[in-house]
Each structure stands twice: as C-alpha cells, then as structure tokens.
Design a protein around this motif. Structure first.
Motif, PDB file in Angstrom:
ATOM      1  N   PRO A  18     103.380  89.854  -3.077  1.00 32.91           N
ATOM      2  CA  PRO A  18     102.565  89.328  -1.951  1.00 32.91           C
ATOM      3  C   PRO A  18     101.200  88.823  -2.284  1.00 32.91           C
ATOM      4  CG  PRO A  18     102.652  91.647  -1.983  1.00 32.91           C
ATOM      5  CD  PRO A  18     103.670  91.215  -2.938  1.00 32.91           C
ATOM      6  N   PRO A  19     100.731  88.025  -1.638  1.00 31.85           N
ATOM      7  CA  PRO A  19      99.274  87.760  -2.055  1.00 31.85           C
ATOM      8  C   PRO A  19      98.560  88.874  -1.843  1.00 31.85           C
ATOM      9  CG  PRO A  19      99.932  86.804   0.151  1.00 31.85           C
ATOM     10  CD  PRO A  19     101.226  87.398  -0.588  1.00 31.85           C
ATOM     11  N   THR A  20      97.320  88.799  -2.553  1.00 32.42           N
ATOM     12  CA  THR A  20      96.236  90.275  -2.455  1.00 32.42           C
ATOM     13  C   THR A  20      95.081  89.776  -1.338  1.00 32.42           C
ATOM     14  OG1 THR A  20      94.969  89.282  -4.141  1.00 32.42           O
ATOM     15  CG2 THR A  20      96.671  91.079  -4.767  1.00 32.42           C
ATOM     16  N   ILE A  21      95.389  90.510  -0.320  1.00 29.71           N
ATOM     17  CA  ILE A  21      94.438  90.240   0.789  1.00 29.71           C
ATOM     18  C   ILE A  21      93.859  91.532   1.391  1.00 29.71           C
ATOM     19  CG2 ILE A  21      95.808  87.914   1.764  1.00 29.71           C
ATOM     20  CD1 ILE A  21      97.196  90.087   3.523  1.00 29.71           C
ATOM     21  N   CYS A  22      92.962  91.499   2.029  1.00 24.24           N
ATOM     22  CA  CYS A  22      92.214  92.598   2.614  1.00 24.24           C
ATOM     23  C   CYS A  22      92.984  93.104   3.674  1.00 24.24           C
ATOM     24  CB  CYS A  22      90.740  92.221   3.143  1.00 24.24           C
ATOM     25  SG  CYS A  22      89.806  93.651   4.150  1.00 24.24           S
ATOM     26  N   ALA A  23      93.546  94.512   3.697  1.00 24.59           N
ATOM     27  CA  ALA A  23      94.324  95.125   4.505  1.00 24.59           C
ATOM     28  C   ALA A  23      93.879  95.036   5.817  1.00 24.59           C
ATOM     29  CB  ALA A  23      94.731  96.369   4.253  1.00 24.59           C
TER      30      ALA A  23
ATOM     31  N   ASP B 217      92.706  91.932  -6.625  1.00 23.36           N
ATOM     32  CA  ASP B 217      93.358  93.202  -7.029  1.00 23.36           C
ATOM     33  C   ASP B 217      93.560  94.138  -5.891  1.00 23.36           C
ATOM     34  OD1 ASP B 217      93.057  92.545  -9.789  1.00 23.36           O
ATOM     35  OD2 ASP B 217      91.225  93.539 -10.137  1.00 23.36           O
ATOM     36  N   ALA B 218      93.736  93.292  -4.757  1.00 28.67           N
ATOM     37  CA  ALA B 218      94.315  94.154  -3.494  1.00 28.67           C
ATOM     38  C   ALA B 218      93.024  95.022  -3.035  1.00 28.67           C
ATOM     39  CB  ALA B 218      95.517  95.066  -3.894  1.00 28.67           C
ATOM     40  N   ARG B 219      91.751  94.834  -3.178  1.00 29.45           N
ATOM     41  CA  ARG B 219      90.792  95.450  -2.774  1.00 29.45           C
ATOM     42  C   ARG B 219      90.503  95.147  -1.187  1.00 29.45           C
ATOM     43  NH1 ARG B 219      87.516  97.979  -6.479  1.00 29.45           N
ATOM     44  NH2 ARG B 219      87.834  97.535  -8.571  1.00 29.45           N
ATOM     45  N   VAL B 220      89.838  96.109  -0.685  1.00 30.23           N
ATOM     46  CA  VAL B 220      89.366  95.699   0.598  1.00 30.23           C
ATOM     47  C   VAL B 220      88.063  94.957   0.541  1.00 30.23           C
ATOM     48  CG1 VAL B 220      88.250  96.910   2.569  1.00 30.23           C
ATOM     49  CG2 VAL B 220      90.248  97.999   1.571  1.00 30.23           C
ATOM     50  N   CYS B 221      88.025  93.785   1.274  1.00 33.31           N
ATOM     51  CA  CYS B 221      86.610  92.819   0.881  1.00 33.31           C
ATOM     52  C   CYS B 221      85.477  93.572   1.356  1.00 33.31           C
ATOM     53  CB  CYS B 221      86.870  91.699   1.893  1.00 33.31           C
ATOM     54  SG  CYS B 221      86.639  92.164   3.588  1.00 33.31           S
TER      55      CYS B 221
ATOM     56  N   VAL C  30      86.580 103.925   3.994  1.00 30.83           N
ATOM     57  CA  VAL C  30      86.693 104.521   2.810  1.00 30.83           C
ATOM     58  C   VAL C  30      87.690 104.185   1.794  1.00 30.83           C
ATOM     59  CG1 VAL C  30      85.584 106.836   3.519  1.00 30.83           C
ATOM     60  CG2 VAL C  30      88.093 106.443   3.514  1.00 30.83           C
ATOM     61  N   LEU C  31      88.563 103.367   2.395  1.00 31.51           N
ATOM     62  CA  LEU C  31      89.894 102.520   1.466  1.00 31.51           C
ATOM     63  C   LEU C  31      88.999 101.495   0.586  1.00 31.51           C
ATOM     64  CD1 LEU C  31      92.395 101.352   4.203  1.00 31.51           C
ATOM     65  CD2 LEU C  31      92.369 103.430   2.546  1.00 31.51           C
ATOM     66  N   GLN C  32      89.541 101.745  -0.496  1.00 32.01           N
ATOM     67  CA  GLN C  32      89.155 100.768  -1.794  1.00 32.01           C
ATOM     68  C   GLN C  32      90.224  99.829  -2.090  1.00 32.01           C
ATOM     69  OE1 GLN C  32      87.760 102.978  -4.953  1.00 32.01           O
ATOM     70  NE2 GLN C  32      86.244 103.891  -3.768  1.00 32.01           N
ATOM     71  N   HIS C  33      91.501 100.216  -2.142  1.00 32.53           N
ATOM     72  CA  HIS C  33      92.592  99.226  -2.363  1.00 32.53           C
ATOM     73  C   HIS C  33      93.756  99.546  -1.613  1.00 32.53           C
ATOM     74  CE1 HIS C  33      90.593  99.410  -6.386  1.00 32.53           C
ATOM     75  NE2 HIS C  33      91.039  98.186  -6.608  1.00 32.53           N
ATOM     76  N   VAL C  34      94.668  98.614  -1.527  1.00 31.82           N
ATOM     77  CA  VAL C  34      95.758  98.789  -0.535  1.00 31.82           C
ATOM     78  C   VAL C  34      96.800  97.951  -1.294  1.00 31.82           C
ATOM     79  CG1 VAL C  34      96.863  98.329   1.710  1.00 31.82           C
ATOM     80  CG2 VAL C  34      94.786  99.163   1.617  1.00 31.82           C
TER      81      VAL C  34
END
Length: 98
Positions: free
Chosen positions: A39-44, A52-56, A64-68
């Motif tokens: 899937p495309p890497t987007i902000c969750a 890199d699936a990071r939170v924008c 506190v999320l960094q990646h999803v």
C-alpha cells in the motif's frame, strides 16, 4: 493447526476464494499477491503521503505514534476476509491475513 472436524467439513463444503471464487481456500495464491500488494505510505491520521510510513510532521505533534505499517488498506477483499474471520467464524481466513 486444523482439527479433524474442520478437515471433514472442508472436504464436504470447500472454501472458495473471496476474490475469484476459485475452489481452494478463502484466498487463492494468485489473488493473494494482488490483494496484499504494497500500500502507499501515508500518514495514519490524516492520509497525507509520507516517507517510510511515518506520521506526518503536522500530526506528530498531536500523538506519540511515529510509524504505522499496513499490509493492506481495509477495503474490498481484505475487509471481507477480516469480517469473515471475526464475525462469521471462518477460521481459514487467518492464513492469508497472517
């Protein structure tokens, strides 16, 4: 591990692929490669494209999320598989979901 009862039932009433309806399992090998494509890497949180699936950066200040990481989006065949496993007790759905 499948029980003897599950094997007997699958012989009498085999599963059909949720995508192409081929008799085999709940998701055949050919369809699994299409359904679980990257899937495309987007902000969750806000669905903006990110690396890199990071939170924008905008949403990172609010959580506190960094990646999803996702295996797929919750739609179409994947949604049907999850719902069948959770609510219809289709235990064979765990294999493609795992």
């Amino acid at each position: 591990m499948t029980s003897l009862l599950e094997r007997a039932i699958s012989t009498i009433a085999p599963h059909h692929c949720f995508s192409c309806s081929k008799e085999s399992n709940v998701l055949c090998i050919a369809c699994a490669s299409q359904v679980f494509s990257e899937p495309p890497t987007i902000c969750a949180l806000c669905n903006r494209p990110t690396a890199d699936a990071r939170v924008c950066k905008g949403c990172a200040m609010q959580t506190v999320l960094q990646h999803v990481w996702m295996a797929s989006e919750y739609e179409g065949v994947v949604k049907r598989l999850i719902r069948a496993y959770k609510f219809e007790r289709v235990r064979a759905a765990y294999l493609p979901l795992a």
